[in-house]
Design an enzyme around this catalytic site. Structure first.
Site, PDB file in Angstrom:
ATOM      1  N   LYS A  50       0.576  -1.213   0.298  1.00  0.00           N
ATOM      2  CA  LYS A  50       0.002   0.255   0.394  1.00  0.00           C
ATOM      3  C   LYS A  50       0.981   1.552  -0.407  1.00  0.00           C
ATOM      4  O   LYS A  50       2.068   1.342  -0.157  1.00  0.00           O
ATOM      5  CB  LYS A  50      -0.988  -0.488   0.469  1.00  0.00           C
TER       6      LYS A  50
HETATM    7  C1  LIG Z   1      -4.609  -4.708   1.837  1.00  0.00           C
HETATM    8  C2  LIG Z   1      -6.518  -4.663   2.222  1.00  0.00           C
HETATM    9  C3  LIG Z   1      -7.462  -4.687   2.940  1.00  0.00           C
HETATM   10  C4  LIG Z   1      -7.029  -5.131   3.945  1.00  0.00           C
HETATM   11  O1  LIG Z   1      -6.084  -4.942   4.771  1.00  0.00           O
HETATM   12  P1  LIG Z   1      -4.816  -5.722   5.222  1.00  0.00           P
HETATM   13  O2  LIG Z   1      -3.720  -4.269   5.516  1.00  0.00           O
HETATM   14  O3  LIG Z   1      -4.184  -6.288   4.363  1.00  0.00           O
HETATM   15  O4  LIG Z   1      -5.469  -6.183   5.970  1.00  0.00           O
HETATM   16  C5  LIG Z   1      -9.116  -4.419   2.943  1.00  0.00           C
HETATM   17  N1  LIG Z   1      -9.369  -3.986   1.468  1.00  0.00           N
HETATM   18  C6  LIG Z   1      -8.874  -4.196   0.219  1.00  0.00           C
HETATM   19  C7  LIG Z   1      -9.288  -3.488  -0.719  1.00  0.00           C
HETATM   20  C8  LIG Z   1      -6.875  -4.172   0.093  1.00  0.00           C
HETATM   21  O5  LIG Z   1      -6.562  -3.832  -1.104  1.00  0.00           O
END
Ligand SMILES: *Cc1c(COP(=O)(O)O)cnc(C)c1O
Length: 399
Positions: free
Chosen positions: A193
């Site tokens: 991210k």
């Molecule tokens: C990354 C992500 C999540 C979950 O996040 P984590 O930190 O990996 O638990 C939820 N929704 C979307 C769209 C994501 O890209």
């Protein structure tokens, strides 16, 4: 097919950008008194709240925990329904299931993969009342929040933005996460991210009650502060468990990294934007490939992913073949995402992917190409040249 093994570094579809200031921040936290629930958690929450222009930020152990806490905080519980788009990461739907609520899927645009007001309207007409709607800003492009929120409100549903792709995006001039049109927004700090804490997540909200409930949920359902207690406090040791909560805390080590990364966010965003623009230019010359649709008017993407739509039938190669051939050239790619109603778990709960033609059409064509701040200026050229060559091989095959 020629087996080309690249001598250039392998390019994953996404990766973190850690520098020495990030490392120093974590080392400093490691030498401090509090490794968790300390001042670095609060500092990260404050920095994020300021950046987003929102009243409260509650940092938690990951984005999935943030979704769980946000759904809970707006009152999602047993027997309720949460509408989620058919194209998203599993967690958007799973977090409803954690609360013994159902995930009901809404279709998405075939060319943009995004939820929209008309698609939400159809999903809401497709059964009983809905407690919450979770629009997903897929790849970093904000959905039409005005339209989606208006439809959700008209049906009495809360709006929880899954903004895990969208830190740094804006909608009609406001940062995604400002929650001017939603009850809460959820972020993730997974390494792919925009900003990472290793694992981590956050809930953003302007609502004091949602914030209080999310904080309590993060730490066992416990409260300490006198104003929140149900009984008078007999002394300084006292705490109350007022509901069932979890240990969804994030550490000070992680938040030290998060604050350091957040200071670099504008550089990351500028870099992602420039690389995406280069991809756009280069791909205009490649047959059977185009970028995914841009998303609604007045929305600025945070460019979490660079996704294209490929007409694999016209190319004469399957997506699997194309991905493997790219890999042989040192280029990673990924598919975001398999429609969630196609997953065995949700099929067994009655979901039928055939009811989401937009999602299926998006899914069958989408491919995410490498996009992260540390890409070199000429990496998009390398990626697009490889993609063009791999697709042209398909044309040779089918002749
Ligand atoms: C990354 C992500 C999540 C979950 O996040 P984590 O930190 O990996 O638990 C939820 N929704 C979307 C769209 C994501 O890209």
């Amino acid at each position: 097919m020629a087996l080309v093994t690249s001598s250039l570094p392998f390019l994953p579809y996404g990766r973190q950008a850690i520098d020495e200031t990030d490392v120093a921040a974590v080392v400093e936290a490691l030498r401090s008194d509090l490794l968790t629930t300390g001042p670095r958690v609060e500092a990260f929450e404050r920095a994020l709240a300021e950046r987003l222009g929102v009243r409260h930020v509650i940092a938690v152990s990951n984005g999935t925990a943030a979704l769980h806490a946000a759904y809970h905080a707006v009152g999602v519980g047993s027997g309720d329904t949460v509408v989620v788009p058919a194209i998203t990461f599993l967690a958007t739907a799973n977090a409803a299931r954690f609360l013994d609520a159902e995930a009901r899927f809404a279709d998405v645009g075939a060319d943009d993969g995004l939820l929209a007001a008309d698609l939400l309207e159809r999903a809401l007409a497709d059964g009983g009342p809905v407690r919450a709607v979770a629009p997903v800003h897929l790849t970093g492009r904000p959905v039409d929040l005005d339209g989606v929120a208006a439809v959700a409100r008209a049906h009495g549903a809360a709006v929880i933005e899954d903004a895990c792709h969208a830190l740094g995006a804006t909608y009609r001039g406001a940062p995604i996460g400002a929650c001017s049109r939603s009850d809460a927004a959820v972020l993730s700090f997974h390494p792919v991210k925009h900003v990472t804490t290793g694992e981590g997540g956050a809930i953003a909200t302007n609502d004091d009650t949602i914030a209080r409930r999310a904080r309590r949920f993060r730490s066992h359902g416990m409260v300490h502060d006198a104003a929140s207690l149900e009984s008078p406090s007999p002394g300084p040791w006292y705490y109350e468990q007022q509901e069932l909560g979890y240990n969804y805390r994030i550490t000070d080590l992680q938040c030290a990294l998060g604050s350091s990364q957040l200071r670099r966010l504008d550089d990351f965003l500028a870099r992602r934007r420039a690389l995406a623009a280069r991809y756009d230019t280069l791909l205009a010359e490649v047959p059977h490939v185009r970028p995914i649709a841009r998303g609604p008017e007045g929305a600025e993407s945070a460019w979490h992913l660079y996704a294209v739509l490929i007409d694999f039938a016209a190319v004469g190669r399957t997506r699997g073949e194309v991905m493997l051939a790219l890999r042989e050239r040192g280029i990673g790619s990924q598919v975001h995402y398999i429609p969630v109603p196609a997953q065995p778990y949700y099929r067994r709960r009655g979901a039928d992917p055939a009811r989401f033609p937009g999602a299926l059409r998006y899914y069958e064509r989408t491919l995410s190409l490498p996009l992260f701040p540390a890409l070199r200026d000429d990496d998009p050229d390398r990626v697009v040249a490889a993609l063009a060559a791999v697709l042209a091989e398909g044309a040779d095959h089918s002749r």
